[in-house]
Design a protein around this motif. Structure first.
Motif, PDB file in Angstrom:
ATOM      1  N   GLY A 153      -1.055  28.903  13.374  1.00 22.27           N
ATOM      2  CA  GLY A 153      -1.120  27.499  12.981  1.00 22.27           C
ATOM      3  C   GLY A 153      -2.525  26.955  12.917  1.00 22.27           C
ATOM      4  O   GLY A 153      -2.711  25.738  12.824  1.00 22.27           O
ATOM      5  N   SER A 154      -3.531  27.830  12.919  1.00 23.66           N
ATOM      6  CA  SER A 154      -4.914  27.353  12.954  1.00 23.66           C
ATOM      7  C   SER A 154      -5.342  26.700  11.641  1.00 23.66           C
ATOM      8  O   SER A 154      -6.209  25.824  11.637  1.00 23.66           O
ATOM      9  N   SER A 155      -4.745  27.113  10.515  1.00 19.76           N
ATOM     10  CA  SER A 155      -5.098  26.475   9.248  1.00 19.76           C
ATOM     11  C   SER A 155      -4.665  25.013   9.248  1.00 19.76           C
ATOM     12  O   SER A 155      -5.393  24.135   8.773  1.00 19.76           O
ATOM     13  N   PHE A 156      -3.481  24.758   9.787  1.00 23.53           N
ATOM     14  CA  PHE A 156      -3.005  23.380   9.905  1.00 23.53           C
ATOM     15  C   PHE A 156      -3.903  22.582  10.844  1.00 23.53           C
ATOM     16  O   PHE A 156      -4.295  21.448  10.547  1.00 23.53           O
ATOM     17  N   LEU A 157      -4.269  23.182  11.970  1.00 22.89           N
ATOM     18  CA  LEU A 157      -5.147  22.500  12.923  1.00 22.89           C
ATOM     19  C   LEU A 157      -6.513  22.231  12.298  1.00 22.89           C
ATOM     20  O   LEU A 157      -7.099  21.158  12.488  1.00 22.89           O
ATOM     21  N   GLY A 158      -7.018  23.183  11.522  1.00 22.65           N
ATOM     22  CA  GLY A 158      -8.285  22.977  10.842  1.00 22.65           C
ATOM     23  C   GLY A 158      -8.215  21.819   9.856  1.00 22.65           C
ATOM     24  O   GLY A 158      -9.154  21.023   9.743  1.00 22.65           O
ATOM     25  N   GLU A 159      -7.090  21.699   9.146  1.00 21.11           N
ATOM     26  CA  GLU A 159      -6.927  20.604   8.192  1.00 21.11           C
ATOM     27  C   GLU A 159      -6.896  19.242   8.881  1.00 21.11           C
ATOM     28  O   GLU A 159      -7.256  18.230   8.282  1.00 21.11           O
ATOM     29  N   ILE A 160      -6.482  19.205  10.135  1.00 20.54           N
ATOM     30  CA  ILE A 160      -6.479  17.946  10.888  1.00 20.54           C
ATOM     31  C   ILE A 160      -7.903  17.411  11.025  1.00 20.54           C
ATOM     32  O   ILE A 160      -8.129  16.199  10.976  1.00 20.54           O
ATOM     33  N   PHE A 161      -8.858  18.313  11.162  1.00 20.20           N
ATOM     34  CA  PHE A 161     -10.261  17.890  11.207  1.00 20.20           C
ATOM     35  C   PHE A 161     -10.834  17.741   9.798  1.00 20.20           C
ATOM     36  O   PHE A 161     -11.656  16.862   9.544  1.00 20.20           O
ATOM     37  N   ASN A 162     -10.395  18.596   8.890  1.00 18.51           N
ATOM     38  CA  ASN A 162     -10.891  18.532   7.519  1.00 18.51           C
ATOM     39  C   ASN A 162     -10.539  17.206   6.849  1.00 18.51           C
ATOM     40  O   ASN A 162     -11.289  16.708   6.003  1.00 18.51           O
ATOM     41  N   HIS A 163      -9.409  16.621   7.205  1.00 21.64           N
ATOM     42  CA  HIS A 163      -8.978  15.374   6.582  1.00 21.64           C
ATOM     43  C   HIS A 163      -9.719  14.158   7.125  1.00 21.64           C
ATOM     44  O   HIS A 163      -9.576  13.067   6.574  1.00 21.64           O
ATOM     45  N   TYR A 183       1.499  30.255   3.426  1.00 27.39           N
ATOM     46  CA  TYR A 183       0.117  29.911   3.732  1.00 27.39           C
ATOM     47  C   TYR A 183      -0.138  28.410   3.636  1.00 27.39           C
ATOM     48  O   TYR A 183      -1.253  27.949   3.806  1.00 27.39           O
ATOM     49  N   SER A 184       0.901  27.671   3.366  1.00 30.77           N
ATOM     50  CA  SER A 184       0.748  26.226   3.221  1.00 30.77           C
ATOM     51  C   SER A 184       0.558  25.574   4.584  1.00 30.77           C
ATOM     52  O   SER A 184       1.099  26.030   5.597  1.00 30.77           O
ATOM     53  N   THR A 185      -0.222  24.488   4.597  1.00 22.70           N
ATOM     54  CA  THR A 185      -0.394  23.711   5.831  1.00 22.70           C
ATOM     55  C   THR A 185       0.522  22.492   5.833  1.00 22.70           C
ATOM     56  O   THR A 185       0.461  21.679   6.750  1.00 22.70           O
ATOM     57  N   SER A 186       1.375  22.360   4.813  1.00 20.92           N
ATOM     58  CA  SER A 186       2.313  21.236   4.722  1.00 20.92           C
ATOM     59  C   SER A 186       3.744  21.764   4.781  1.00 20.92           C
ATOM     60  O   SER A 186       4.272  22.295   3.802  1.00 20.92           O
ATOM     61  N   ARG A 187       4.340  21.662   5.961  1.00 21.79           N
ATOM     62  CA  ARG A 187       5.716  22.124   6.148  1.00 21.79           C
ATOM     63  C   ARG A 187       6.378  21.315   7.250  1.00 21.79           C
ATOM     64  O   ARG A 187       5.701  20.660   8.041  1.00 21.79           O
ATOM     65  N   ASN A 188       7.698  21.410   7.303  1.00 21.61           N
ATOM     66  CA  ASN A 188       8.441  20.726   8.353  1.00 21.61           C
ATOM     67  C   ASN A 188       8.121  21.389   9.689  1.00 21.61           C
ATOM     68  O   ASN A 188       8.562  22.511   9.969  1.00 21.61           O
ATOM     69  N   SER A 189       7.353  20.700  10.508  1.00 18.80           N
ATOM     70  CA  SER A 189       6.838  21.319  11.741  1.00 18.80           C
ATOM     71  C   SER A 189       7.943  21.614  12.744  1.00 18.80           C
ATOM     72  O   SER A 189       7.851  22.578  13.501  1.00 18.80           O
ATOM     73  N   GLN A 190       8.993  20.806  12.760  1.00 21.05           N
ATOM     74  CA  GLN A 190      10.085  21.044  13.701  1.00 21.05           C
ATOM     75  C   GLN A 190      10.804  22.357  13.371  1.00 21.05           C
ATOM     76  O   GLN A 190      11.177  23.116  14.267  1.00 21.05           O
TER      77      GLN A 190
END
Length: 378
Positions: free
Chosen positions: A69-79, A321-328
């Motif tokens: 999940g590091s790509s998603f976490l990276g996008e949290i800072f990238n945004h 590889y998407s960072t946009s998905r239903n996290s639950q």
């Protein structure tokens, strides 16, 4: 009697005069002192003003094992518009040496390790003049993931469409437009074979107090990690076609356990500079955890970030590889899609690690694995 009365009146008058004289003199001296002080202050307006501390540059390093999940976490800072973000700069270093996978590449090579130290020091200092960064800047994958707020990019949905850059332009933007830098780095690409690497990493990241270093270590349930790696054919058997799944699982567990040990050393070395989080906690409570991470790194939460989090964690589609998905749903996917046999292999080799991270074992019970009413992550 009359003479005595006149003498007393004279004495009282003199006393009164002396008091008034003292008062007038005191006031005069005070006025002179105030005037001099006021004039001095006008000529030196910053003398008594509170000193405003110069904002210290913050370097944020997001580390994790692949498929955590590091790509998603990276996008949290990238945004965040205040953050200059780099996506996996050490990937370029590895490809310079070999096209081997993460499980077959020799990360202990002295030449590789020396180059990683150099590159890591460069990115923390916004120095991008080396050939490594020329290669990095020309990657299409890089240009899609450059800092979303960069003046060289136009946001297009999740990613940014960015023009080709020269390293000098890149350096200028990093140094002059931002005071917060963030990079995502996978832990196998770091230098686990050197006992002192964690100390050197912090020293390079913080530059002896000139900058503030924040390392965020993301972990995930090893069963979910192995399921994702296996599904995406990360366990390629190019060098040994007969290699069993257990060989890969043992390497995964060993690496993750080593990462936890190094994390503890980092925490001891810099108690305020290291933070461990679980992907499952981030996925189930993204807003709360992101608030904690922003507070940890000194970044302000924005309404736009909250809106993006709500949207990106509720999408019911998206590729692997998407960072946009239903996290639950992502949290429990492995339980319904992974067969019991590989789950048992993971629990065999990762049982101790899972206990440290508060992941519950299925106890080799397929029924317990499939019953989503039973939590395995609390």
């Amino acid at each position: 009697m009359k003479k005595q009365h006149l003498e007393k009146r004279k004495e009282r008058w003199c006393n009164c005069f002396d008091s008034k004289k003292f008062f007038i003199i005191s006031c005069s001296l005070g006025l002179v002192f105030f005037s001099l002080t006021f004039m001095y202050t006008l000529r030196n307006p910053l003398r008594n003003a509170p000193l405003m501390p110069h904002p210290k540059r913050v370097n944020i390093i997001v580390t994790s094992f692949p498929r955590s999940g590091s790509s998603f976490l990276g996008e949290i800072f990238n945004h965040h518009p205040a953050v200059f973000y780099l996506f996996e700069p050490l990937q370029t270093v590895q490809k310079l040496f070999s096209r081997d996978s993460l499980f077959e590449f020799d990360f202990s090579s002295p030449s590789y390790q020396n180059m990683v130290f150099k590159v890591f020091d460069d990115i923390n200092n916004c120095k991008f003049a080396s050939d490594i960064f020329t290669r990095y800047l020309n990657q299409e994958n890089f240009r899609r993931r450059l800092a979303l707020s960069s003046p060289f990019c136009v946001t297009n949905g999740t990613y940014a469409v960015c023009q080709k850059l020269k390293t000098r332009q890149f350096e200028d933007v990093c140094k002059n437009n931002y005071i917060v830098f963030a990079a995502k780095i996978l832990t196998p690409r770091l230098l686990n074979s050197r006992g002192e690497w964690n100390k050197n990493l912090f020293e390079s990241c913080s530059s002896n107090g000139e900058r503030e270093c924040k390392i965020i270590h993301l972990v995930r349930d090893p069963r979910a990690v192995v399921y994702s790696l296996k599904s995406l054919a990360f366990f390629r058997r190019s060098h040994d076609p007969k290699r069993e799944l257990s060989w890969y699982v043992e390497k995964v567990c060993h690496q993750m356990e080593s990462d936890i040990k190094i994390g503890k050393l980092m925490k001891a070395f810099s108690p305020d500079g290291y933070k461990l989080i679980r992907f499952e906690d981030l996925a189930r409570n993204p807003l709360r955890v992101v608030n904690e991470l922003y507070k940890f790194t000194g970044i302000e939460m924005l309404d736009a970030i909250e809106k993006w989090l709500q949207e990106t964690t509720r999408i019911n589609h998206g590729n692997a590889y998407s960072t946009s998905r239903n996290s639950q749903q992502v949290v429990s996917n492995w339980r319904t899609k992974m067969s019991p046999a590989p789950v048992q292999i993971v629990e065999k080799y990762c049982g101790r690690l899972m206990g440290q991270l508060n992941y519950e074992l299925t106890g080799m019970s397929p029924k317990k694995q499939l019953d989503l009413n039973i939590s395995l992550i609390d």
